[in-house]
Design an enzyme around this catalytic site. Structure first.
Site, PDB file in Angstrom:
ATOM      1  N   SER A 196       0.619  -0.970   0.171  1.00 59.76           N
ATOM      2  CA  SER A 196      -0.581   0.344   0.478  1.00 59.76           C
ATOM      3  C   SER A 196       0.814   0.691   0.297  1.00 59.76           C
ATOM      4  O   SER A 196       2.038   1.274   0.433  1.00 59.76           O
ATOM      5  CB  SER A 196      -0.915  -0.090   0.862  1.00 59.76           C
ATOM      6  OG  SER A 196      -1.985   1.350   1.681  1.00 59.76           O
ATOM      7  N   SER A 254      -3.497   4.013   1.523  1.00 56.60           N
ATOM      8  CA  SER A 254      -4.954   4.023   2.092  1.00 56.60           C
ATOM      9  C   SER A 254      -5.777   5.429   2.008  1.00 56.60           C
ATOM     10  O   SER A 254      -5.467   5.970   1.775  1.00 56.60           O
ATOM     11  CB  SER A 254      -4.776   4.211   3.852  1.00 56.60           C
ATOM     12  OG  SER A 254      -3.531   2.946   3.555  1.00 56.60           O
ATOM     13  N   GLY A 268       1.952  11.239   4.836  1.00 60.13           N
ATOM     14  CA  GLY A 268       1.190  11.451   5.781  1.00 60.13           C
ATOM     15  C   GLY A 268      -0.874  10.889   5.093  1.00 60.13           C
ATOM     16  O   GLY A 268      -1.624  11.615   5.483  1.00 60.13           O
ATOM     17  N   CYS A 271       0.844   3.171  11.320  1.00 64.89           N
ATOM     18  CA  CYS A 271       1.442   4.106  10.571  1.00 64.89           C
ATOM     19  C   CYS A 271       2.242   4.811  11.814  1.00 64.89           C
ATOM     20  O   CYS A 271       1.719   5.379  12.951  1.00 64.89           O
ATOM     21  CB  CYS A 271       1.110   5.014  10.122  1.00 64.89           C
ATOM     22  SG  CYS A 271       1.806   6.347   9.052  1.00 64.89           S
ATOM     23  N   LYS A 297      -2.736  -4.812   9.321  1.00 66.49           N
ATOM     24  CA  LYS A 297      -1.355  -5.016   9.229  1.00 66.49           C
ATOM     25  C   LYS A 297      -0.157  -3.979  10.321  1.00 66.49           C
ATOM     26  O   LYS A 297      -0.726  -2.745  10.718  1.00 66.49           O
ATOM     27  CB  LYS A 297      -1.022  -3.864   7.492  1.00 66.49           C
ATOM     28  CG  LYS A 297       0.339  -3.251   7.837  1.00 66.49           C
ATOM     29  CD  LYS A 297       0.607  -2.705   5.494  1.00 66.49           C
ATOM     30  CE  LYS A 297       1.236  -2.053   5.623  1.00 66.49           C
ATOM     31  NZ  LYS A 297       1.247  -1.476   4.147  1.00 66.49           N
ATOM     32  N   GLY A 344       7.324  -2.993  -1.630  1.00 66.67           N
ATOM     33  CA  GLY A 344       6.831  -1.188  -1.740  1.00 66.67           C
ATOM     34  C   GLY A 344       8.062  -0.625  -2.311  1.00 66.67           C
ATOM     35  O   GLY A 344       8.393   0.064  -3.752  1.00 66.67           O
TER      36      GLY A 344
END
Ligand SMILES: Cc1cc2nc3c(=O)[nH]c(=O)nc-3n(C[C@H](O)[C@H](O)[C@H](O)COP(=O)(O)O)c2cc1C
Length: 339
Positions: free
Chosen positions: A56, A81, A107, A163, A199, A300
């Site tokens: 993601s 996301s 962010g 995160c 996650k 990623g």
């Protein structure tokens, strides 16, 4: 397989006869290897042609980009996301590289669930399974986003609770504790019949307990891991931190040993499959992650280092390694390092 075409007579425009012959032989040999090694896998009832998944936040922002990643070999794709409302995210610079990977503090910039529902309205043409990634500040937000995206043909829902650099989300609001993980997963479980992937963070001292809480609440897989940190890079000439948000999540090579250890620990802690993510950019990295216990792997930062076709490259390199080491399928190596 990855022949050096310059050495074989490639002059920048066309191949010499000798190089063409050599390339044809290698392609033939490669095809016969790929035929022998089975890279297909079923993840929570979702059939994948190979075990590589776009992580993601990387290229998962539009349907057109998803299609390009699918054309470059990914077995499945995760979208960036999505929150209930649009978000601008942090100020630039949001992503920088360093010698051993990347630092990012994006962010969670995203268009919100209504625009996302329009953007991803037709996923048929992508050709591989697409996983939604849903975020929220309140526990109920996760459920609202799942409901907002319910008409879209996603194959699974991923919920990042991990995160390290966005106030109100993930680690900065305690979403990854076992208690919150249980609550959020339970709410999402009520909102959808799709497989749920939770996650988690490599930072968490409660990683295995949180994973167990997710499993108990009805999660179908654990995605391990999100970026670690946060870390910081300083521009010594400007005498300021480089990132707009000052700190950001560490990904890529620097994260890999931590991610491998997390997957190793999780393999003993939960029965559901693990999607191993963190620093994978080669077939050897993917195999290492699977030996630790991952059933499939996410990529990623590797897209930046090896290009959009990193998925094809990693699959080909896995197939070659497996074939060379006498395996017909990677499934035989999952968790082999455990006693
Ligand atoms: C630029 C960037 C943006 C990211 N955005 C998201 C995101 O929106 N949601 C999420 O769950 N993870 C996000 N991640 C984390 C990745 O999905 C992945 O877990 C992490 O980068 C580790 O894998 P890697 O080392 O292969 O990059 C982001 C990572 C990067 C580098």
């Amino acid at each position: 397989m990855f022949l050096h075409l310059q050495d074989e007579g490639y002059n920048g425009n066309k191949l010499s006869g000798r190089a063409r012959g050599k390339a044809a032989t290698l392609i033939y040999r490669f095809k016969s290897i790929m035929q022998k090694v089975d890279l297909s896998v079923t993840l929570c009832s979702i059939p994948l042609r190979n075990p590589t998944i776009l992580a993601s936040g990387i290229l998962g922002t539009t349907r057109a980009l998803l299609k390009r990643v699918a054309e470059n070999g990914a077995g499945a794709l995760t979208i960036k996301s999505i929150s209930t409302e649009p978000r601008e995210g942090h100020n630039n610079p949001t992503v920088i590289t360093f010698e051993a990977g990347m630092l990012n503090a994006v962010g969670y910039s995203n268009p919100g669930m209504h625009a996302a529902a329009r953007e991803f309205s037709d996923l048929q043409e992508i050709g591989v399974p697409v996983i939604a990634s849903v975020i929220g500040t309140e526990h109920e937000d996760f459920m609202r986003v799942v409901e907002g995206l319910s008409k879209i043909q996603f194959s699974a829902i991923e919920i990042p609770l991990s995160c390290p650099h966005t106030p109100g989300f993930g680690l900065l609001s305690g979403q990854g504790t076992p208690e919150s993980t249980f609550k959020i997963t339970s709410l999402v479980r009520k909102a959808t019949k799709l497989p749920i992937f939770v996650k988690l963070s490599p930072n968490s001292p409660e990683l295995c307990t949180a994973a167990k809480a997710a499993e108990d609440a009805g999660a179908d897989a654990i995605t391990a891991v999100n970026s670690m940190g946060p870390g910081m890079a300083i521009n010594i000439d400007a005498q300021r931190p480089v990132l707009g948000f000052k700190v950001g999540g560490v990904t890529g090579d620097a994260l890999r040993p931590i991610a491998v250890r997390c997957v190793y620990d999780l393999y003993k802690a939960v029965k559901i499959p693990i999607i191993g993510v963190g620093g994978i950019s080669t077939g050897r990295h993917a195999i290492e992650m699977m030996m630790a216990g991952a059933s499939v792997i996410g990529i990623g930062t590797g897209v930046y280092y090896r290009g959009i076709d990193v998925f094809r490259k990693v699959s080909e390199e896995m197939a070659l390694w497996l074939q060379k080491n006498g395996y017909n399928t990677f499934r035989d190596i999952i968790g082999v390092v455990h006693d």
